[in-house]
Design a protein around this motif. Structure first.
Motif, PDB file in Angstrom:
ATOM      1  N   UNK A  82     -14.020  14.059  59.873  1.00 21.79           N
ATOM      2  CA  UNK A  82     -15.027  13.654  58.904  1.00 21.79           C
ATOM      3  C   UNK A  82     -14.523  13.735  57.480  1.00 21.79           C
ATOM      4  N   UNK A  83     -15.424  14.085  56.581  1.00 28.77           N
ATOM      5  CA  UNK A  83     -15.134  14.110  55.140  1.00 28.77           C
ATOM      6  C   UNK A  83     -15.509  15.479  54.584  1.00 28.77           C
ATOM      7  N   UNK A  84     -14.661  15.977  53.694  1.00 32.83           N
ATOM      8  CA  UNK A  84     -14.959  17.194  52.936  1.00 32.83           C
ATOM      9  C   UNK A  84     -14.828  16.856  51.467  1.00 32.83           C
ATOM     10  N   UNK A  85     -15.830  17.265  50.688  1.00 39.08           N
ATOM     11  CA  UNK A  85     -15.781  17.060  49.238  1.00 39.08           C
ATOM     12  C   UNK A  85     -15.826  18.417  48.555  1.00 39.08           C
ATOM     13  N   UNK A  86     -15.124  18.516  47.440  1.00 38.58           N
ATOM     14  CA  UNK A  86     -15.135  19.716  46.601  1.00 38.58           C
ATOM     15  C   UNK A  86     -15.494  19.301  45.179  1.00 38.58           C
ATOM     16  N   UNK A  87     -16.340  20.076  44.548  1.00 36.36           N
ATOM     17  CA  UNK A  87     -16.622  19.904  43.125  1.00 36.36           C
ATOM     18  C   UNK A  87     -16.193  21.204  42.455  1.00 36.36           C
ATOM     19  N   UNK A  88     -15.219  21.091  41.572  1.00 33.93           N
ATOM     20  CA  UNK A  88     -14.628  22.260  40.907  1.00 33.93           C
ATOM     21  C   UNK A  88     -15.090  22.247  39.454  1.00 33.93           C
ATOM     22  N   UNK A  89     -15.809  23.297  39.061  1.00 31.78           N
ATOM     23  CA  UNK A  89     -16.348  23.353  37.700  1.00 31.78           C
ATOM     24  C   UNK A  89     -15.669  24.473  36.904  1.00 31.78           C
ATOM     25  N   UNK A  90     -16.079  24.633  35.650  1.00 32.76           N
ATOM     26  CA  UNK A  90     -15.481  25.620  34.758  1.00 32.76           C
ATOM     27  C   UNK A  90     -16.234  26.942  34.731  1.00 32.76           C
TER      28      UNK A  90
END
Length: 140
Positions: A82-90
């Motif tokens: 499938x799909x994995x998404x990451x959102x990397x913030x500060x």
């Protein structure tokens, strides 16, 4: 003359993309366009786009990513599972959490949406930076 020879894909082969975005509200549309282009044939694309939208908005509203000069990064991985998404913030004050539903509230449902649409989600990090991850299983 150059010939292209088709090579069968390996069962465990994966694709990986990463892009950094300015910490501005107009970038949420760009996040969606980026993912939609890469995952056009993924069955749960609408779910992925909505979750990315929620996570990007959260990064802008609740972390230093949304302040002047801020940024956030999107990572997308696709493989046979499938799909994995990451959102990397500060990073910022507080921790990501699923809130209680308050009737007629205009906000506060972002992580509830993520929880409802993703196969699984998690986060790691602290006030200096966080990564939120959501996975979406390939539908059989």
């Amino acid at each position: 003359m150059l010939l292209a020879i088709p090579v069968p894909a390996e069962a465990d082969a994966s694709m990986y993309w990463r892009r950094r975005f300015r910490g501005a509200a107009d970038q949420v549309w760009s996040v969606r366009a980026f993912a939609a282009h890469l995952l056009a044939d993924f069955e749960a694309l609408d779910d992925v786009l909505l979750v990315l939208d929620e996570l990007a908005v959260n990064a802008l509203r609740h972390t230093r990513s949304g302040q002047a000069g801020g940024h956030f990064t999107i990572e997308i991985r696709r493989d046979v599972a499938g799909v994995t998404v990451h959102v990397i913030d500060e990073g910022g004050p507080g921790e990501p959490r699923v809130g209680d539903i308050v009737e007629l509230a205009e906000s506060g449902r972002g992580l509830l949406t993520v929880d409802a649409l993703a196969t699984a989600w998690s986060w790691k990090g602290d006030s200096r930076g966080r990564t939120l991850r959501a996975t979406f299983a390939e539908r059989a």
